[in-house]
Design an enzyme around this catalytic site. Structure first.
Site, PDB file in Angstrom:
ATOM      1  N   SER A  76      43.460  37.051  50.049  1.00  0.00           N
ATOM      2  CA  SER A  76      42.742  37.878  49.035  1.00  0.00           C
ATOM      3  C   SER A  76      41.075  37.547  49.094  1.00  0.00           C
ATOM      4  O   SER A  76      40.406  38.757  48.502  1.00  0.00           O
ATOM      5  CB  SER A  76      43.412  37.259  47.996  1.00  0.00           C
ATOM      6  OG  SER A  76      43.360  36.174  47.465  1.00  0.00           O
TER       7      SER A  76
ATOM      8  N   HIS B  85      48.265  41.746  49.109  1.00  0.00           N
ATOM      9  CA  HIS B  85      47.449  42.792  50.231  1.00  0.00           C
ATOM     10  C   HIS B  85      47.249  43.394  51.223  1.00  0.00           C
ATOM     11  O   HIS B  85      46.926  44.167  51.767  1.00  0.00           O
ATOM     12  CB  HIS B  85      45.881  41.556  50.391  1.00  0.00           C
ATOM     13  CG  HIS B  85      45.294  40.705  48.806  1.00  0.00           C
ATOM     14  ND1 HIS B  85      44.818  41.774  48.100  1.00  0.00           N
ATOM     15  CD2 HIS B  85      45.616  40.581  48.319  1.00  0.00           C
ATOM     16  CE1 HIS B  85      44.006  41.267  47.528  1.00  0.00           C
ATOM     17  NE2 HIS B  85      44.899  40.186  47.314  1.00  0.00           N
TER      18      HIS B  85
ATOM     19  N   LYS C  54      48.141  46.749  43.688  1.00  0.00           N
ATOM     20  CA  LYS C  54      46.815  47.324  44.511  1.00  0.00           C
ATOM     21  C   LYS C  54      47.384  48.179  45.461  1.00  0.00           C
ATOM     22  O   LYS C  54      47.320  49.243  44.681  1.00  0.00           O
ATOM     23  CB  LYS C  54      47.309  46.000  45.594  1.00  0.00           C
ATOM     24  CG  LYS C  54      46.779  44.562  44.656  1.00  0.00           C
ATOM     25  CD  LYS C  54      46.326  43.315  45.785  1.00  0.00           C
ATOM     26  CE  LYS C  54      46.948  41.654  44.958  1.00  0.00           C
ATOM     27  NZ  LYS C  54      45.599  42.087  43.143  1.00  0.00           N
TER      28      LYS C  54
HETATM   29  C1  LIG Z   1      47.085  37.315  47.305  1.00  0.00           C
HETATM   30  C2  LIG Z   1      48.297  37.441  45.477  1.00  0.00           C
HETATM   31  N1  LIG Z   1      48.901  37.332  45.744  1.00  0.00           N
HETATM   32  C3  LIG Z   1      49.222  37.358  44.241  1.00  0.00           C
HETATM   33  C4  LIG Z   1      48.665  37.807  43.610  1.00  0.00           C
HETATM   34  C5  LIG Z   1      48.698  38.439  41.753  1.00  0.00           C
HETATM   35  O1  LIG Z   1      49.042  39.701  41.763  1.00  0.00           O
HETATM   36  P1  LIG Z   1      48.919  40.038  40.284  1.00  0.00           P
HETATM   37  O2  LIG Z   1      47.704  40.780  39.771  1.00  0.00           O
HETATM   38  O3  LIG Z   1      50.043  41.555  40.626  1.00  0.00           O
HETATM   39  O4  LIG Z   1      49.334  39.336  39.044  1.00  0.00           O
HETATM   40  C6  LIG Z   1      47.345  38.300  43.722  1.00  0.00           C
HETATM   41  C7  LIG Z   1      46.792  39.661  42.732  1.00  0.00           C
HETATM   42  O5  LIG Z   1      46.181  38.858  41.877  1.00  0.00           O
HETATM   43  C8  LIG Z   1      46.946  38.202  44.941  1.00  0.00           C
HETATM   44  O6  LIG Z   1      45.903  38.875  45.620  1.00  0.00           O
END
Ligand SMILES: Cc1ncc(COP(=O)(O)O)c(C=O)c1O
Length: 419
Positions: free
Chosen positions: A190, A218, A249
């Site tokens: 990320s 992502h 996203k």
């Molecule tokens: C790689 C990754 N996993 C999980 C999440 C968590 O997702 P959410 O924003 O839907 O809680 C995110 C987002 O911030 C992320 O970038």
């Protein structure tokens, strides 16, 4: 006897307090900036128009009339909230449709929708792992993965970001730990924007008899012919046991899911505390995610993936040519390369990153700043990201701002890491 220490003491003297105070006093805080409209390619923020290079709205679907209508229809049909957990009184037909369509999209037997992506990770890892098991995780994995691992009380063995030799070492050690072993990686990281070498990871996982989970937050909606993520891009879908994704996203909403075998997903459905002991997402969020998934899964999907990936390559190349340090396009097994929609610019020093962010903000470009612990110490970066709805002219406008700011910045603060 009175306790010796005030439990609130930590809020006063924490290591970031001084940094935060100085940033606030000088209006240099890059966080909690307010948007004054939808997250389009160009946004209104704090009284000015700025090119948006700091959103995860990769396909630009948050303002798409069909997605907005999906949210509206769900709101009209089910009201503003579900006021209870999926288990007891918070499941609606839209959840079941969404789960069936997510499983079909991912090519898995089953899928389970959580209220957020964070809960999908915590609720999966915290449930499928137990004390006695070992979890092997990349140091670049998302915080929600780490939270799930910690919650499970399984033994955590971390390996240096994307280093297969270190992964193998940890798998060797894990085999001797005596419990079940799960490897968990982000498909697209990320902050770094790079991809995990999934074929080689799957080889190692199979060699050591472990299981593999990939966080596709992502990658889903962006990579692969169906947009099913890094696992699809690398052709290893049938070698990945669990695939996690989020609606926050590409799917233009809020929520998350886990996809995998019916056996495992159904176990989570009745055992996962982050699923059972929280309210279901508001109907509008579920309706929007379903509408966005239907666009992704239609002939329009590949066009959108193509556009966001083209924009990523264009921005990456433009920043590289201006002398910024960006991630090189990454090789794929078929000899081609990929640049994901996350295009980080390495800065190194925290204050330099914040000052550069401010200069860009003033020049009409909004980006994100990632500091430790989101990145390793001394690895501060500007996280830029693109959408399918950007056009080259808008990206050129952003690149011109980067060029102008770089010269003035380096004259005052010294050189930035080079290309
Ligand atoms: C790689 C990754 N996993 C999980 C999440 C968590 O997702 P959410 O924003 O839907 O809680 C995110 C987002 O911030 C992320 O970038």
């Amino acid at each position: 006897m009175r306790t010796a220490i005030d439990v609130f003491e930590k809020v006063r003297g924490h290591e970031r307090a001084e940094q935060l105070r100085a940033a606030r006093e000088n209006d240099l805080l890059p966080y909690f900036r307010t948007l004054e409209g939808p997250a389009g390619p160009v946004v209104e923020m704090e009284g000015a128009e700025r090119v948006m290079l700091g959103s995860n709205n990769y396909l630009g679907l948050t303002g798409d009339p069909r997605v907005v209508q999906g949210a509206r229809d769900a709101l009209e049909a089910y009201g503003t909230g579900l006021t209870g957990s999926r288990l007891l009184n918070g499941t609606i037909a839209l959840h079941l449709e969404l789960e069936a369509e997510l499983a079909a999209w991912m090519g898995t037997e089953d899928a389970l929708v959580f209220t957020t992506g964070h809960q999908a990770n915590v609720g999966t890892l915290g449930t499928i792992l137990a004390p006695g098991d070992t979890v092997v995780a990349d140091t670049g994995d998302h915080a929600s993965i780490l939270d799930g691992c910690l919650l499970s009380r399984a033994k955590l063995r971390a390996f240096r970001h994307n280093r297969l030799d270190k992964l193998e070492k940890q798998l060797e050690r894990a085999a001797a730990d005596g419990g079940g072993v799960l490897v968990v990686v982000d498909g697209v990281f990320s902050m770094e924007g790079d991809v995990a070498p999934l074929p080689q990871i799957a080889d190692l996982v199979e060699r050591y008899g472990a299981r593999l989970m990939v966080d596709e937050a992502h990658g889903a909606g962006v990579l692969g012919r169906r947009g099913a993520g890094a696992s699809e891009l690398f052709g290893v879908e049938d070698r990945v046991d669990l695939r996690m994704g989020t609606f926050s996203k590409s799917l233009a909403s809020c929520g998350g899911f886990i996809a995998g075998s019916h056996e495992v997903v159904d176990f989570l459905r009745i055992q996962s505390r982050a699923f059972l002991f929280t309210a279901a997402a508001v109907p509008a969020a579920v309706g929007a995610a379903l509408a966005a998934l239907r666009i992704v899964d239609s002939p329009e999907g590949p066009e959108l993936f193509g556009r966001v990936l083209d924009n990523a390559r264009y921005l990456n190349r433009g920043l590289h040519d201006l002398g910024f340090h960006v991630v090189d396009p990454q090789p794929l097994p078929d000899g081609s390369t990929v640049v994901t929609p996350i295009v980080p610019v390495l800065v190194g020093d925290d204050w330099k990153a914040v000052l550069l962010w401010r200069a860009l903000y003033d020049a009409g470009v909004f980006v994100n700043v990632a500091l430790h612990p989101a990145v390793p110490p001394g690895g501060a970066l500007l996280r830029t990201s693109v959408m399918a709805t950007h056009d080259h002219a808008t990206l050129d406008r952003a690149l011109a701002a980067f060029a102008a700011v770089k010269a003035a910045f380096e004259a005052e603060h010294g050189p930035l890491p080079g290309a």
